[in-house]
Design a protein around this motif. Structure first.
Motif, short mmCIF file in Angstrom:
data_model
loop_
_atom_site.label_atom_id
_atom_site.label_comp_id
_atom_site.label_asym_id
_atom_site.label_seq_id
_atom_site.Cartn_x
_atom_site.Cartn_y
_atom_site.Cartn_z
N GLU A 177 0.82 -1.23 0.00
CA GLU A 177 0.00 0.00 0.00
C GLU A 177 0.85 1.26 0.00
O GLU A 177 0.58 2.22 -0.70
N ARG A 178 1.88 1.25 0.84
CA ARG A 178 2.62 2.50 1.06
C ARG A 178 3.87 2.62 0.20
O ARG A 178 4.47 3.68 0.09
N GLY A 179 4.25 1.49 -0.37
CA GLY A 179 5.45 1.50 -1.21
C GLY A 179 6.69 1.15 -0.41
O GLY A 179 6.89 1.66 0.69
N LYS A 180 7.50 0.28 -0.97
CA LYS A 180 8.67 -0.22 -0.23
C LYS A 180 9.65 0.90 0.14
O LYS A 180 10.33 0.83 1.15
N ASP A 181 9.67 1.95 -0.67
CA ASP A 181 10.61 3.03 -0.38
C ASP A 181 10.16 3.90 0.79
O ASP A 181 10.92 4.73 1.28
#
Ligand code: FES
Length: 275
Positions: A177-181
């Motif tokens: 959902e939030r992005g791995k970065d």
């Protein structure tokens, strides 16, 4: 001798005790552990510090009754004494403002996650906590974890409370959902298979993941070699080099084999104790 000041029963097998241990409380840091021995003839068992109060001089431990010693410990009451309570041992957690940190606590591993999550939040991190247990009765400290987390997610394997599933399901969803970065660090503490599963999830995304290993221990000072693990191809001692390590570097298969070394003896001791 170390006095048990309070005892709380979370479930028939999970108990909390507050121990009077001012010298340990004065120095301990999140991530460290103690080794206790109930009586002169007793086995030495490591337990990660769940909380501490420097002013009152107390240490909080939470344990699950799995073998003879933890079952014996569970029979003690407030006002009783423990023979040895040695600590603080191990290397403290590395605390800084990483950004967004996901703290995962599985089963009795929720307890040692608590002081680390609190320290990470105090350091300015956005702390997303995921706590889980097999079933509702084995879940504890939801309220305390909520206090030290920016966001909290709860799971039970059997769906008896909040969301059905594993902590790894939520971990993967959050990353997707939030992005791995946008996830800077993952901390996972709990049963070895759970920590290994968390590492398997995060490895694919390249997110650094810290685990707190629970190895067999004797002296707790790096002399006996009992707690050795392989991390990044090198032999390390959980008691002095850890208990926290980069989970992607840990040889979990070897750790599981070594943890099972004395299973037959442990079972016999338990049977003798309960018969
Ligand atoms: Fe002996 Fe770690 S417990 S070396």
């Amino acid at each position: 001798m170390f006095k048990i000041l309070e005892k709380q029963v979370f479930s028939p097998i999970i108990k909390q005790m507050v121990i009077e241990a001012p010298r340990v409380a004065r120095k301990c840091q999140p991530g460290q552990f103690v080794i206790l021995r109930i009586h002169e003839e007793g086995e030495r068992i490591p337990l990660t510090i769940a909380d501490f109060d420097r002013e009152k001089g107390t240490i909080t431990i939470v344990f699950q009754e799995v073998g003879k010693t933890t079952k014996q410990l569970g029979t003690l009451e407030a006002g009783d004494y423990i023979k040895d309570f040695v600590g603080p041992l191990g290397t403290p957690s590395h605390i800084e403002n990483f950004g967004t940190v996901v703290c995962v606590g599985g089963g009795v591993g929720i307890a040692p996650v608590f002081p680390i999550a609190r320290a990470l939040k105090e350091a300015g991190n956005h702390v997303i906590s995921i706590i889980g247990a097999r079933t509702r009765d084995l879940l504890f400290w939801e309220d305390r974890m909520r206090e030290v987390s920016t966001e909290l997610f709860v799971t039970t394997d059997d769906g008896s409370y909040v969301r059905k599933g594993f902590v790894t399901d939520v971990l993967k969803e959050i990353i997707d959902e939030r992005g791995k970065d946008n996830i800077n660090l993952v901390l996972a503490i709990g049963p070895q298979p759970m920590m290994r599963a968390c590492c398997n999830v995060t490895k694919d995304y390249g997110i650094k993941t810290i685990v707190s290993l629970n190895a067999l221990m004797v002296d707790g000072t790096g002399m006996c070699g009992c707690c050795r693990v392989t991390v990044g191809g090198q032999t390390r001692f959980v008691c002095v080099d850890g208990p926290e390590f980069d989970g992607h570097q840990v040889d979990f298969a070897e750790l599981a084999r070594r943890s099972a070394t004395f299973r037959a003896e442990e079972q016999r001791a338990l049977e003798r104790h309960t018969c």
